[in-house]
Design a protein around this motif. Structure first.
Motif, short mmCIF file in Angstrom:
data_model
loop_
_atom_site.label_atom_id
_atom_site.label_comp_id
_atom_site.label_asym_id
_atom_site.label_seq_id
_atom_site.Cartn_x
_atom_site.Cartn_y
_atom_site.Cartn_z
N TRP A 134 -8.76 -0.62 -15.87
CA TRP A 134 -7.87 0.33 -15.22
C TRP A 134 -8.49 0.84 -13.93
CZ3 TRP A 134 -8.02 5.47 -13.82
CH2 TRP A 134 -6.80 6.08 -13.54
N VAL A 135 -9.77 1.23 -14.00
CA VAL A 135 -10.48 1.75 -12.82
C VAL A 135 -10.61 0.66 -11.76
CG1 VAL A 135 -12.71 2.61 -12.00
CG2 VAL A 135 -11.70 3.55 -14.09
N THR A 136 -10.94 -0.56 -12.19
CA THR A 136 -11.07 -1.68 -11.24
C THR A 136 -9.78 -1.87 -10.45
OG1 THR A 136 -12.69 -2.81 -12.62
CG2 THR A 136 -11.45 -4.17 -11.06
N LEU A 137 -8.65 -1.87 -11.13
CA LEU A 137 -7.37 -2.04 -10.44
C LEU A 137 -7.05 -0.84 -9.56
CD1 LEU A 137 -5.26 -3.65 -13.28
CD2 LEU A 137 -6.26 -4.79 -11.29
N ASP A 138 -7.33 0.36 -10.04
CA ASP A 138 -7.06 1.56 -9.27
C ASP A 138 -7.81 1.55 -7.94
OD1 ASP A 138 -5.78 4.19 -9.09
OD2 ASP A 138 -7.82 4.97 -9.23
N GLU A 139 -9.03 1.06 -7.94
CA GLU A 139 -9.84 1.02 -6.73
C GLU A 139 -9.31 0.04 -5.68
OE1 GLU A 139 -13.69 0.19 -8.35
OE2 GLU A 139 -14.11 2.30 -8.74
N LEU A 140 -8.46 -0.89 -6.10
CA LEU A 140 -7.93 -1.90 -5.17
C LEU A 140 -6.70 -1.43 -4.41
CD1 LEU A 140 -8.36 -5.10 -7.35
CD2 LEU A 140 -9.70 -4.42 -5.34
N ASP A 141 -6.19 -0.23 -4.72
CA ASP A 141 -5.03 0.33 -4.02
C ASP A 141 -3.84 -0.63 -4.07
OD1 ASP A 141 -3.68 2.35 -2.68
OD2 ASP A 141 -4.14 1.49 -0.72
N LEU A 142 -3.42 -0.94 -5.28
CA LEU A 142 -2.35 -1.91 -5.52
C LEU A 142 -1.02 -1.25 -5.84
CD1 LEU A 142 -4.39 -4.19 -7.93
CD2 LEU A 142 -3.87 -4.67 -5.53
N GLU A 143 0.01 -2.04 -5.74
CA GLU A 143 1.33 -1.68 -6.23
C GLU A 143 1.57 -2.58 -7.45
OE1 GLU A 143 5.59 -2.58 -4.43
OE2 GLU A 143 4.41 -1.20 -3.17
N ILE A 144 1.69 -1.98 -8.62
CA ILE A 144 1.83 -2.75 -9.84
C ILE A 144 3.26 -2.61 -10.34
CG2 ILE A 144 1.04 -3.10 -12.21
CD1 ILE A 144 -1.65 -1.87 -11.32
N HIS A 145 3.91 -3.74 -10.57
CA HIS A 145 5.28 -3.74 -11.09
C HIS A 145 5.23 -4.17 -12.55
CE1 HIS A 145 7.55 -3.83 -7.10
NE2 HIS A 145 6.27 -3.74 -6.78
N PHE A 146 5.56 -3.25 -13.45
CA PHE A 146 5.72 -3.56 -14.86
C PHE A 146 7.18 -3.93 -15.05
CE2 PHE A 146 1.54 -2.37 -15.91
CZ PHE A 146 1.21 -1.24 -15.18
N VAL A 147 7.46 -5.21 -15.28
CA VAL A 147 8.82 -5.71 -15.15
C VAL A 147 9.58 -5.83 -16.46
CG1 VAL A 147 8.18 -6.90 -13.04
CG2 VAL A 147 8.19 -8.15 -15.16
N ASN A 148 9.01 -5.36 -17.54
CA ASN A 148 9.74 -5.38 -18.82
C ASN A 148 11.02 -4.58 -18.65
OD1 ASN A 148 10.65 -4.57 -21.48
ND2 ASN A 148 8.75 -5.42 -22.23
N PRO A 149 12.17 -5.19 -18.95
CA PRO A 149 13.43 -4.49 -18.71
C PRO A 149 13.60 -3.20 -19.51
CG PRO A 149 13.80 -6.64 -19.74
CD PRO A 149 12.34 -6.51 -19.50
N SER A 150 12.81 -2.98 -20.54
CA SER A 150 12.95 -1.74 -21.31
C SER A 150 12.24 -0.57 -20.64
CB SER A 150 12.40 -1.93 -22.73
OG SER A 150 11.01 -2.14 -22.69
#
Length: 113
Positions: A84-100
């Motif tokens: 989680w921290v690794t991804l946070d440091e990359l300044d990303l836009e994360i799309h969780f695409v599960n329709p629910s």
């Protein structure tokens, strides 16, 4: 794009990689997002060190123009604090695409957008 199952058994029980990839590809097409890489892991996310996850992080570090990750839902992407921290440091836009999910797009600071 990133898809993951925890084990070969989970893959057989209906959490298939092909189904996740289809969902992610369909979402990308609908949103006009160009997919440049696809990463797949068949291993647990409870501990850091997944091979394709690491390759994806390396790619994102080397390509600062790529700032979007598509993934089905949070537990497919990370289940431990280090990732989680690794991804946070990359300044990303994360799309969780599960329709629910009610809000599929979350920034690296994990505030709804």
């Amino acid at each position: 794009m990133y898809a993951r199952v925890s084990s070969k058994e989970q893959e057989k029980e209906g959490f298939s990689i092909p189904a996740q990839l289809k969902l992610l590809r369909d979402y990308a097409a609908a949103e006009g997002i160009r997919v440049v890489e696809e990463y797949v892991d068949v291993e647990t996310a409870k501990q850091a060190g997944r091979s394709s996850f690491g390759e994806m992080v390396d790619y994102l570090r080397q390509h600062p123009e790529v700032r979007i990750i598509l993934v089905e839902k949070t537990d497919r992407l990370y289940r431990n604090l280090k990732d989680w921290v690794t991804l946070d440091e990359l300044d990303l836009e994360i799309h969780f695409v599960n329709p629910s999910l009610t809000s599929p797009k979350i920034t690296s600071r994990y505030s709804e957008s």
